[in-house]
Design a protein around this motif. Sequence first.
Motif, mmCIF file in Angstrom:
data_model
loop_
_atom_site.group_PDB
_atom_site.id
_atom_site.type_symbol
_atom_site.label_atom_id
_atom_site.label_comp_id
_atom_site.label_asym_id
_atom_site.label_seq_id
_atom_site.Cartn_x
_atom_site.Cartn_y
_atom_site.Cartn_z
ATOM 1 N N LEU A 22 12.023 -10.126 3.337
ATOM 2 C CA LEU A 22 11.562 -8.848 3.878
ATOM 3 C C LEU A 22 11.074 -7.924 2.761
ATOM 4 O O LEU A 22 10.049 -7.249 2.901
ATOM 5 C CB LEU A 22 12.683 -8.175 4.669
ATOM 6 C CG LEU A 22 13.160 -8.949 5.911
ATOM 7 C CD1 LEU A 22 14.351 -8.240 6.551
ATOM 8 C CD2 LEU A 22 12.024 -9.130 6.902
ATOM 9 N N VAL A 23 11.781 -7.908 1.641
ATOM 10 C CA VAL A 23 11.377 -7.090 0.504
ATOM 11 C C VAL A 23 10.051 -7.587 -0.057
ATOM 12 O O VAL A 23 9.158 -6.792 -0.372
ATOM 13 C CB VAL A 23 12.479 -7.088 -0.580
ATOM 14 C CG1 VAL A 23 11.945 -6.602 -1.917
ATOM 15 C CG2 VAL A 23 13.646 -6.231 -0.135
ATOM 16 N N ALA A 24 9.899 -8.897 -0.176
ATOM 17 C CA ALA A 24 8.642 -9.462 -0.694
ATOM 18 C C ALA A 24 7.481 -9.061 0.206
ATOM 19 O O ALA A 24 6.415 -8.651 -0.277
ATOM 20 C CB ALA A 24 8.756 -10.980 -0.792
ATOM 21 N N ARG A 25 7.673 -9.161 1.488
ATOM 22 C CA ARG A 25 6.624 -8.760 2.441
ATOM 23 C C ARG A 25 6.299 -7.283 2.287
ATOM 24 O O ARG A 25 5.132 -6.893 2.249
ATOM 25 C CB ARG A 25 7.081 -9.047 3.870
ATOM 26 C CG ARG A 25 6.078 -8.579 4.916
ATOM 27 C CD ARG A 25 6.573 -8.816 6.309
ATOM 28 N NE ARG A 25 6.818 -10.235 6.507
ATOM 29 C CZ ARG A 25 7.454 -10.735 7.549
ATOM 30 N NH1 ARG A 25 7.918 -9.947 8.496
ATOM 31 N NH2 ARG A 25 7.626 -12.025 7.668
ATOM 32 N N GLU A 26 7.320 -6.456 2.179
ATOM 33 C CA GLU A 26 7.127 -5.017 2.023
ATOM 34 C C GLU A 26 6.316 -4.700 0.761
ATOM 35 O O GLU A 26 5.390 -3.888 0.796
ATOM 36 C CB GLU A 26 8.499 -4.351 1.956
ATOM 37 C CG GLU A 26 8.485 -2.872 1.691
ATOM 38 C CD GLU A 26 9.907 -2.350 1.511
ATOM 39 O OE1 GLU A 26 10.196 -1.823 0.415
ATOM 40 O OE2 GLU A 26 10.712 -2.484 2.451
ATOM 41 N N VAL A 56 3.174 -8.638 -8.274
ATOM 42 C CA VAL A 56 4.035 -9.784 -8.597
ATOM 43 C C VAL A 56 5.259 -9.330 -9.385
ATOM 44 O O VAL A 56 6.382 -9.753 -9.107
ATOM 45 C CB VAL A 56 3.244 -10.868 -9.368
ATOM 46 C CG1 VAL A 56 4.171 -11.873 -10.020
ATOM 47 C CG2 VAL A 56 2.274 -11.569 -8.428
ATOM 48 N N ASP A 57 5.071 -8.447 -10.353
ATOM 49 C CA ASP A 57 6.200 -7.933 -11.128
ATOM 50 C C ASP A 57 7.204 -7.234 -10.209
ATOM 51 O O ASP A 57 8.406 -7.515 -10.258
ATOM 52 C CB ASP A 57 5.692 -6.971 -12.203
ATOM 53 C CG ASP A 57 6.830 -6.350 -13.000
ATOM 54 O OD1 ASP A 57 7.555 -7.099 -13.689
ATOM 55 O OD2 ASP A 57 6.999 -5.118 -12.908
ATOM 56 N N THR A 58 6.723 -6.357 -9.359
ATOM 57 C CA THR A 58 7.596 -5.620 -8.442
ATOM 58 C C THR A 58 8.273 -6.567 -7.458
ATOM 59 O O THR A 58 9.485 -6.465 -7.210
ATOM 60 C CB THR A 58 6.790 -4.543 -7.685
ATOM 61 O OG1 THR A 58 6.186 -3.678 -8.640
ATOM 62 C CG2 THR A 58 7.675 -3.749 -6.741
ATOM 63 N N LEU A 59 7.508 -7.490 -6.915
ATOM 64 C CA LEU A 59 8.045 -8.452 -5.948
ATOM 65 C C LEU A 59 9.187 -9.256 -6.564
ATOM 66 O O LEU A 59 10.257 -9.392 -5.962
ATOM 67 C CB LEU A 59 6.923 -9.392 -5.506
ATOM 68 C CG LEU A 59 7.269 -10.480 -4.502
ATOM 69 C CD1 LEU A 59 6.043 -10.808 -3.686
ATOM 70 C CD2 LEU A 59 7.772 -11.731 -5.176
#
Length: 83
Positions: A22-26, A56-59
């Motif tokens: 869910l975080v990755a999608r967000e 990508v870094d944030t994800l």
Amino acid sequence: MRLRVEFTTEPFDLDEAPAHALVAREVIEAAELDAVDVGPFGNTAEGSADAVLTAVDTLMRRALEVGATRISLQVNVIGEGPK
């Protein structure tokens, strides 16, 4: 330069999307990317090199913080961007 990123986060849970998914999608949906395709078994997005690399870094950081044990990703150059 334009890039395409393809990624998955693990562990998988077919019954309910885990927090890291869910975080990755967000993160991807909030980034300034285009051609975003989020699915249960893989995700892709395209954009400028800066936008993709920042996303990508944030994800990776956020997904790991909430329980991802593995993040698989591939980044491809798909063209030249504006000069």
